[in-house]
Design an enzyme around this catalytic site. Structure first.
Site, PDB file in Angstrom:
ATOM      1  N   HIS A  50      18.058  60.770   8.862  1.00 30.34           N
ATOM      2  CA  HIS A  50      16.625  60.585   8.609  1.00 30.34           C
ATOM      3  C   HIS A  50      15.780  61.790   9.035  1.00 30.34           C
ATOM      4  CE1 HIS A  50      12.639  58.855   8.590  1.00 30.34           C
ATOM      5  NE2 HIS A  50      12.575  58.885   9.907  1.00 30.34           N
ATOM      6  N   GLU A  78      10.465  57.835  20.705  1.00 35.92           N
ATOM      7  CA  GLU A  78      10.447  56.389  20.495  1.00 35.92           C
ATOM      8  C   GLU A  78      11.837  55.776  20.421  1.00 35.92           C
ATOM      9  OE1 GLU A  78       7.134  53.804  19.595  1.00 35.92           O
ATOM     10  OE2 GLU A  78       8.049  54.291  17.651  1.00 35.92           O
ATOM     11  N   ASP A  79      12.731  56.416  19.708  1.00 29.10           N
ATOM     12  CA  ASP A  79      14.004  55.778  19.410  1.00 29.10           C
ATOM     13  C   ASP A  79      15.182  56.262  20.239  1.00 29.10           C
ATOM     14  OD1 ASP A  79      12.653  54.308  17.547  1.00 29.10           O
ATOM     15  OD2 ASP A  79      13.134  55.657  15.886  1.00 29.10           O
TER      16      ASP A  79
HETATM   17 MN    MN Z   1      10.959  58.413  11.372  1.00 27.14          MN
END
Ligand code: MN
Length: 514
Positions: A50, A78-79
């Site tokens: 991604h 965030e991830d």
């Molecule tokens: Mn993204």
């Protein structure tokens, strides 16, 4: 399972290829790959596919190395639990600020309330302190939209698709990024309106072959006619209308596809503006133009900066075909819009038309600003550009393009935030209020009944007094413990006429009862 796009692809697509730029992007590539190494997408592919794709899209759009690097690491905070400090240490404060901007935009949610859609678009634009944040977010969404089929719940797919059509595609359009706009729309269309998508696709399929043959013949005749007139340096490109855009047009034309002439258009790209006008004469000498279909967007660009001459001609077989004449610089601008000249300082690409495009876009968002600063770029109050001013603008466009992005940014911030505040309901809906509005104004803006039953308010979870001025991004919750009822004091505190009106009405009713 697919592999992430190789670093080499991204580096090759970059418009700035000095050592420092290539090193920064290469480092960000390895950093993000490592950070996401244990994560997967819904498709089962490595998560890193991604960000790598987002970075590639940014490179293709001609963005600067900092933005491409931010695209690579945009999901690490965030991830993957990466600390902001680490990003700053590795890539500097500029990349960090871009990443934080993208992360913040990611928390905004669209709730499908028609009347708030425009507010949300504006909020997006305003929240992104840097226009590059908005572009990174658009490319992030573009890749997510392309891989929407893998999102598990149909309901969630539909919501993302709607949001893409209502918020992201219009923003891409206003930024003049037509490639991104069309791709966002066509990726989201089947998930937002499955039935309409199928119907449109069927209609398109029926027309495809006949259109293709006709186009080939016209193209051959055109090349001959232009060559006879001494125009030999040009290239052509067939443009196919996006399915979603075709669907919108079909709706307007009562689903009569025979009334749509621009399913396919022929683009002819020349070295100079003068060639475009010469070619227009040649084309009209060869084929009869359809009345009312000649549009000179070179002399009079569209609000988002788009420039080209359009004409639709009868092709002699009972049908008509749209032709679009433009220069290479206009072509690049038409495809990538604002993104195409954010990084063009280095490459000296033809940005003559660029700066105006961006300014025009901001004008659409900022009517007040249009009246003020419009004058010195030769734009009248109606947004029309007079030819002498346009010529002048072209002459100084090279220098104008330099400071352009900073100019947008400043205007966006100063003008926008000085007039409105955008706050959220606990559900995430956006309420658009004038500056120094209070919880009272908020309550009445949501519903008069909510205002009349209000006893207190929480802002960002804390109880506040009712005269607290609201700030951008506040989450406001109205407390309705009985006996909530409007008072004369509320009337004095309220800033909006809507709130004052409802309070007066409520006070009058109380009076009568007594
Ligand atoms: Mn993204």
């Amino acid at each position: 399972m697919i592999e992430a796009r190789p670093l080499q692809n991204i580096l090759e697509a970059m418009s700035s290829k000095n050592d420092a730029s290539l090193a920064l992007v290469s480092k960000a590539y390895e950093f993000a790959k490592e950070a996401h190494k244990d994560q997967k997408r819904f498709s089962g592919d490595p998560y890193f596919t991604h960000p790598a794709e987002v970075a590639f899209l940014l490179a293709q759009a001609g963005m600067c190395p900092e933005a491409i690097s931010a695209g690579l690491v945009h999901d690490t905070i965030e991830d993957a639990g990466t600390k902001p400090k680490a990003i700053e240490q590795e890539f500097g404060p500029e990349v960090l600020s871009l990443v934080e901007g993208v992360t913040k935009l990611g928390t905004l949610r669209y709730r499908g309330l028609e009347r708030h859609t425009e507010s949300l678009r504006k909020l997006f634009a305003a929240t992104a302190k840097d226009i590059r944040v908005l572009i990174i977010k658009l490319m992030d969404r573009l890749h997510n939209a392309r891989t929407l089929e893998h999102v598990p719940r149909a309901e969630k797919r539909a919501r993302i698709a709607q949001e893409t059509l209502e918020i992201y595609a219009p923003i891409a359009d206003r930024l003049g990024m037509s490639v991104a706009k069309q791709e966002l729309e066509d990726a989201a269309f089947p998930f937002a309106y499955p039935k309409e998508y199928e119907k449109t696709r069927e209609l398109m399929k029926e027309r495809k072959n006949e259109n293709e043959k006709r186009l080939e013949k016209v193209e051959k005749d055109l090349k001959r006619a232009l060559a006879e007139a001494g125009l030999r340096e040009f290239r052509t490109e067939a443009r196919i209308k996006g399915l979603y855009s075709l669907f919108r047009k079909l709706e307007r034309k009562h689903w009569d596809i025979g009334k749509i002439y621009d399913i396919r258009a022929l683009r002819i790209i020349f070295p100079t503006v003068a060639d475009c006008y010469t070619a227009l004469g040649v084309i009209h000498g060869e084929w009869r133009p359809v009345p009312g279909k000649i549009k000179d967007y070179i002399a009079f660009p569209k609000p988002n900066g788009y420039q080209s001459i359009h004409t639709t001609v009868y092709t002699g077989d009972g049908s008509a075909l749209e032709m679009q004449l433009r220069t290479e610089a206009m072509h690049r601008e038409a495809q990538y819009g604002i993104a195409s000249h954010l990084s063009y300082k280095e490459t000296q690409g033809g940005t003559a038309q660029g700066s105006r495009g961006g300014l025009e876009w901001i004008r659409q968002f900022l009517p007040a600003w249009r009246r003020g600063a419009g004058k010195d770029v030769g734009v009248g109050p109606s947004g029309s550009i007079s030819v002498p001013a346009w010529v002048k603008e072209l002459a100084r466009a090279d220098t104008a393009a330099e400071g352009a992005s900073e100019e947008y940014l400043d205007t966006l911030k100063s003008d926008f935030f000085s007039h409105r505040v955008f706050v959220f309901t606990p559900k995430g809906d956006v309420i658009d209020l004038p500056l120094s509005a209070t919880p009272i104004d908020f309550a009445y803006a949501v519903h008069s009944d909510l205002g009349n039953r209000m006893s207190g308010a929480r802002v960002n979870g804390k109880l506040v007094s009712l005269d607290t001025p609201l700030r951008n991004g506040d989450m406001v919750e109205i407390v309705t413990k009985p006996p909530g009822r409007p008072t004369r004091k509320w009337h004095d505190i309220a800033k909006t006429s809507m709130a004052k009106k409802h309070i007066r009405a409520a006070l009058a009713t109380q009076q009568k009862k007594r």
